[in-house]
Motif scaffolding. Structure first.
Motif, PDB file in Angstrom:
ATOM      1  N   PRO A  29     -18.547  47.760 -13.763  1.00 15.63           N
ATOM      2  CA  PRO A  29     -17.720  48.865 -13.997  1.00 15.63           C
ATOM      3  C   PRO A  29     -16.974  49.382 -12.839  1.00 15.63           C
ATOM      4  O   PRO A  29     -17.527  49.033 -11.751  1.00 15.63           O
ATOM      5  CB  PRO A  29     -18.635  49.921 -14.553  1.00 15.63           C
ATOM      6  N   TRP A  30     -15.889  49.694 -13.164  1.00 10.84           N
ATOM      7  CA  TRP A  30     -15.050  50.371 -12.024  1.00 10.84           C
ATOM      8  C   TRP A  30     -15.545  51.763 -11.514  1.00 10.84           C
ATOM      9  O   TRP A  30     -16.600  52.396 -12.116  1.00 10.84           O
ATOM     10  CB  TRP A  30     -13.530  50.998 -12.615  1.00 10.84           C
ATOM     11  N   THR A  31     -15.583  51.854 -10.155  1.00 12.80           N
ATOM     12  CA  THR A  31     -16.239  53.045  -9.512  1.00 12.80           C
ATOM     13  C   THR A  31     -15.324  54.323  -9.629  1.00 12.80           C
ATOM     14  O   THR A  31     -16.185  55.249  -8.992  1.00 12.80           O
ATOM     15  CB  THR A  31     -16.868  52.598  -8.055  1.00 12.80           C
ATOM     16  N   GLY A  32     -14.319  54.335  -9.993  1.00 10.52           N
ATOM     17  CA  GLY A  32     -13.390  55.257  -9.811  1.00 10.52           C
ATOM     18  C   GLY A  32     -12.024  54.996  -9.861  1.00 10.52           C
ATOM     19  O   GLY A  32     -11.684  53.722  -9.880  1.00 10.52           O
ATOM     20  N   ASN A  33     -11.237  56.127  -9.958  1.00 12.67           N
ATOM     21  CA  ASN A  33      -9.693  55.772 -10.296  1.00 12.67           C
ATOM     22  C   ASN A  33      -9.272  55.276  -8.874  1.00 12.67           C
ATOM     23  O   ASN A  33      -8.057  54.495  -9.122  1.00 12.67           O
ATOM     24  CB  ASN A  33      -9.188  57.120 -10.679  1.00 12.67           C
ATOM     25  N   GLN A  34      -9.458  55.549  -7.740  1.00 12.87           N
ATOM     26  CA  GLN A  34      -8.979  54.931  -6.585  1.00 12.87           C
ATOM     27  C   GLN A  34      -9.108  53.495  -6.408  1.00 12.87           C
ATOM     28  O   GLN A  34      -8.400  52.746  -6.064  1.00 12.87           O
ATOM     29  CB  GLN A  34      -9.539  55.682  -5.259  1.00 12.87           C
ATOM     30  N   GLN A  35     -10.465  53.086  -6.821  1.00 11.75           N
ATOM     31  CA  GLN A  35     -10.317  51.411  -6.766  1.00 11.75           C
ATOM     32  C   GLN A  35      -9.555  50.908  -7.975  1.00 11.75           C
ATOM     33  O   GLN A  35      -9.069  49.833  -7.648  1.00 11.75           O
ATOM     34  CB  GLN A  35     -12.055  51.235  -7.355  1.00 11.75           C
ATOM     35  N   ILE A  36      -9.327  51.304  -9.141  1.00 14.96           N
ATOM     36  CA  ILE A  36      -8.359  50.991 -10.265  1.00 14.96           C
ATOM     37  C   ILE A  36      -7.109  50.868  -9.522  1.00 14.96           C
ATOM     38  O   ILE A  36      -6.370  49.918  -9.684  1.00 14.96           O
ATOM     39  CB  ILE A  36      -8.428  51.770 -11.459  1.00 14.96           C
ATOM     40  N   ARG A  37      -6.603  52.111  -8.933  1.00 16.64           N
ATOM     41  CA  ARG A  37      -5.527  52.253  -8.631  1.00 16.64           C
ATOM     42  C   ARG A  37      -5.092  51.396  -7.367  1.00 16.64           C
ATOM     43  O   ARG A  37      -4.018  50.693  -7.601  1.00 16.64           O
ATOM     44  CB  ARG A  37      -5.030  53.592  -7.813  1.00 16.64           C
ATOM     45  N   LYS A  38      -5.948  51.254  -6.304  1.00 20.59           N
ATOM     46  CA  LYS A  38      -5.507  50.173  -5.154  1.00 20.59           C
ATOM     47  C   LYS A  38      -5.643  48.741  -5.621  1.00 20.59           C
ATOM     48  O   LYS A  38      -4.999  47.899  -4.956  1.00 20.59           O
ATOM     49  CB  LYS A  38      -6.466  50.653  -4.104  1.00 20.59           C
ATOM     50  N   SER A  39      -6.717  48.412  -6.460  1.00 18.88           N
ATOM     51  CA  SER A  39      -6.849  46.964  -6.705  1.00 18.88           C
ATOM     52  C   SER A  39      -6.073  46.176  -7.880  1.00 18.88           C
ATOM     53  O   SER A  39      -6.169  45.179  -8.050  1.00 18.88           O
ATOM     54  CB  SER A  39      -8.440  46.537  -6.551  1.00 18.88           C
ATOM     55  N   LEU A  40      -5.861  47.169  -8.654  1.00 23.30           N
ATOM     56  CA  LEU A  40      -5.184  46.673  -9.861  1.00 23.30           C
ATOM     57  C   LEU A  40      -3.772  47.333 -10.300  1.00 23.30           C
ATOM     58  O   LEU A  40      -2.988  46.532 -10.202  1.00 23.30           O
ATOM     59  CB  LEU A  40      -6.079  47.028 -11.269  1.00 23.30           C
ATOM     60  N   TRP A  41      -3.815  48.822 -10.276  1.00 21.65           N
ATOM     61  CA  TRP A  41      -2.575  49.409 -10.524  1.00 21.65           C
ATOM     62  C   TRP A  41      -1.296  49.169  -9.567  1.00 21.65           C
ATOM     63  O   TRP A  41      -0.173  48.722 -10.072  1.00 21.65           O
ATOM     64  CB  TRP A  41      -2.801  50.899 -10.846  1.00 21.65           C
ATOM     65  N   ILE A  42      -1.428  49.324  -8.244  1.00 22.46           N
ATOM     66  CA  ILE A  42      -0.445  49.168  -7.363  1.00 22.46           C
ATOM     67  C   ILE A  42      -0.067  47.626  -7.449  1.00 22.46           C
ATOM     68  O   ILE A  42       1.219  47.430  -7.400  1.00 22.46           O
ATOM     69  CB  ILE A  42      -0.886  49.641  -6.026  1.00 22.46           C
ATOM     70  N   PRO A  43      -1.006  46.637  -7.267  1.00 29.60           N
ATOM     71  CA  PRO A  43      -0.489  45.091  -7.517  1.00 29.60           C
ATOM     72  C   PRO A  43       0.273  44.857  -8.767  1.00 29.60           C
ATOM     73  O   PRO A  43       1.143  44.286  -8.679  1.00 29.60           O
ATOM     74  CB  PRO A  43      -1.735  44.480  -7.287  1.00 29.60           C
ATOM     75  N   LEU A  44      -0.024  45.424  -9.858  1.00 29.33           N
ATOM     76  CA  LEU A  44       0.143  44.944 -11.240  1.00 29.33           C
ATOM     77  C   LEU A  44       1.974  45.861 -11.042  1.00 29.33           C
ATOM     78  O   LEU A  44       2.830  45.139 -11.547  1.00 29.33           O
ATOM     79  CB  LEU A  44      -0.274  45.883 -12.140  1.00 29.33           C
ATOM     80  N   LEU A  45       2.194  47.060 -10.439  1.00 23.90           N
ATOM     81  CA  LEU A  45       3.754  47.444 -10.439  1.00 23.90           C
ATOM     82  C   LEU A  45       4.470  46.645  -9.500  1.00 23.90           C
ATOM     83  O   LEU A  45       5.576  46.288  -9.726  1.00 23.90           O
ATOM     84  CB  LEU A  45       3.466  49.022  -9.953  1.00 23.90           C
ATOM     85  N   LYS A  46       3.767  46.051  -8.599  1.00 20.82           N
ATOM     86  CA  LYS A  46       4.678  45.347  -7.478  1.00 20.82           C
ATOM     87  C   LYS A  46       5.028  43.938  -8.052  1.00 20.82           C
ATOM     88  O   LYS A  46       6.076  43.752  -7.990  1.00 20.82           O
ATOM     89  CB  LYS A  46       3.855  45.029  -6.203  1.00 20.82           C
ATOM     90  N   ARG A  47       4.090  43.483  -8.892  1.00 17.13           N
ATOM     91  CA  ARG A  47       4.251  42.097  -9.218  1.00 17.13           C
ATOM     92  C   ARG A  47       5.408  42.341 -10.565  1.00 17.13           C
ATOM     93  O   ARG A  47       6.170  41.319 -10.891  1.00 17.13           O
ATOM     94  CB  ARG A  47       3.128  41.469 -10.160  1.00 17.13           C
ATOM     95  N   ALA A  48       5.511  43.610 -11.217  1.00 17.17           N
ATOM     96  CA  ALA A  48       6.490  43.685 -12.159  1.00 17.17           C
ATOM     97  C   ALA A  48       7.761  44.228 -11.545  1.00 17.17           C
ATOM     98  O   ALA A  48       8.758  44.586 -12.308  1.00 17.17           O
ATOM     99  CB  ALA A  48       5.957  44.976 -13.151  1.00 17.17           C
ATOM    100  N   ASN A  49       7.766  44.307 -10.401  1.00 18.75           N
ATOM    101  CA  ASN A  49       8.862  44.796  -9.439  1.00 18.75           C
ATOM    102  C   ASN A  49       9.231  46.240 -10.184  1.00 18.75           C
ATOM    103  O   ASN A  49      10.580  46.557 -10.301  1.00 18.75           O
ATOM    104  CB  ASN A  49      10.283  44.080  -9.826  1.00 18.75           C
ATOM    105  N   MET A  50       8.351  47.199 -10.206  1.00 18.28           N
ATOM    106  CA  MET A  50       8.730  48.568 -10.717  1.00 18.28           C
ATOM    107  C   MET A  50       8.204  49.417  -9.575  1.00 18.28           C
ATOM    108  O   MET A  50       7.500  49.152  -8.531  1.00 18.28           O
ATOM    109  CB  MET A  50       7.623  48.686 -11.756  1.00 18.28           C
ATOM    110  N   ILE A  51       9.012  50.477  -9.432  1.00 20.97           N
ATOM    111  CA  ILE A  51       8.454  51.499  -8.354  1.00 20.97           C
ATOM    112  C   ILE A  51       7.210  52.189  -8.627  1.00 20.97           C
ATOM    113  O   ILE A  51       6.833  52.216 -10.079  1.00 20.97           O
ATOM    114  CB  ILE A  51       9.530  52.557  -8.105  1.00 20.97           C
ATOM    115  N   TYR A  52       6.393  52.641  -7.814  1.00 19.02           N
ATOM    116  CA  TYR A  52       5.372  53.349  -8.025  1.00 19.02           C
ATOM    117  C   TYR A  52       5.349  54.478  -9.007  1.00 19.02           C
ATOM    118  O   TYR A  52       6.184  55.401  -8.736  1.00 19.02           O
ATOM    119  CB  TYR A  52       4.529  53.632  -6.657  1.00 19.02           C
ATOM    120  N   ARG A  53       4.592  54.542  -9.945  1.00 17.79           N
ATOM    121  CA  ARG A  53       4.190  55.687 -10.879  1.00 17.79           C
ATOM    122  C   ARG A  53       2.607  55.709 -10.810  1.00 17.79           C
ATOM    123  O   ARG A  53       1.846  54.881 -11.246  1.00 17.79           O
ATOM    124  CB  ARG A  53       4.672  55.439 -12.283  1.00 17.79           C
TER     125      ARG A  53
END
Length: 124
Positions: free
Chosen positions: A32-56
């Motif tokens: 299980p994820w340990t918190g929102n920071q882990q999700i944000r740093k390891s999944l969300w931000i890389p996903l946005l970068k791969r999609a060529n989207m600005i951070y939201r």
């Protein structure tokens, strides 16, 4: 719940149902994820970068969803329920600028009223 979301949750269930109360697990660790920071740093931000989207941040996605649904003409009551708002007034106050205005500005209602009056007049 939107059908694609429901289907994704049903699909996810086969992976995590018997492993406790958490629904989503970190695909790298299988735990299980340990918190929102882990999700944000390891999944969300890389996903946005791969999609060529600005951070939201993930919370902003709620607003994007609501504004897109209302702009597309979805019923405000339905959008309000999807957002989990306690009443439609909260949704209307927050997203009024995204609700398309009818350029005829009431002419449909006036036409219906006029047709109703004409039918009454023709009956007499």
């Amino acid at each position: 719940m939107l059908p694609p979301v429901e289907q994704a949750l049903i699909s996810q269930k086969q992976h995590t149902l018997l492993q406790g109360s958490k629904i989503f697990f970190n695909p790298l660790t299988g735990k299980p994820w340990t918190g929102n920071q882990q999700i944000r740093k390891s999944l969300w931000i890389p996903l946005l970068k791969r999609a060529n989207m600005i951070y939201r941040n993930p919370y902003q996605i709620r607003h994007i969803f609501a504004s897109m649904m209302l702009s597309a003409g979805e019923n405000i009551v339905w959008v309000s329920q999807q957002m989990g708002h306690s009443n439609v007034l909260i949704t209307a106050r927050t997203y009024a600028r995204w609700i398309p205005s009818n350029e005829q500005k009431g002419s449909k209602a006036l036409n219906m009223f006029g047709q109703h009056l004409a039918s009454i007049k023709n009956k007499s």
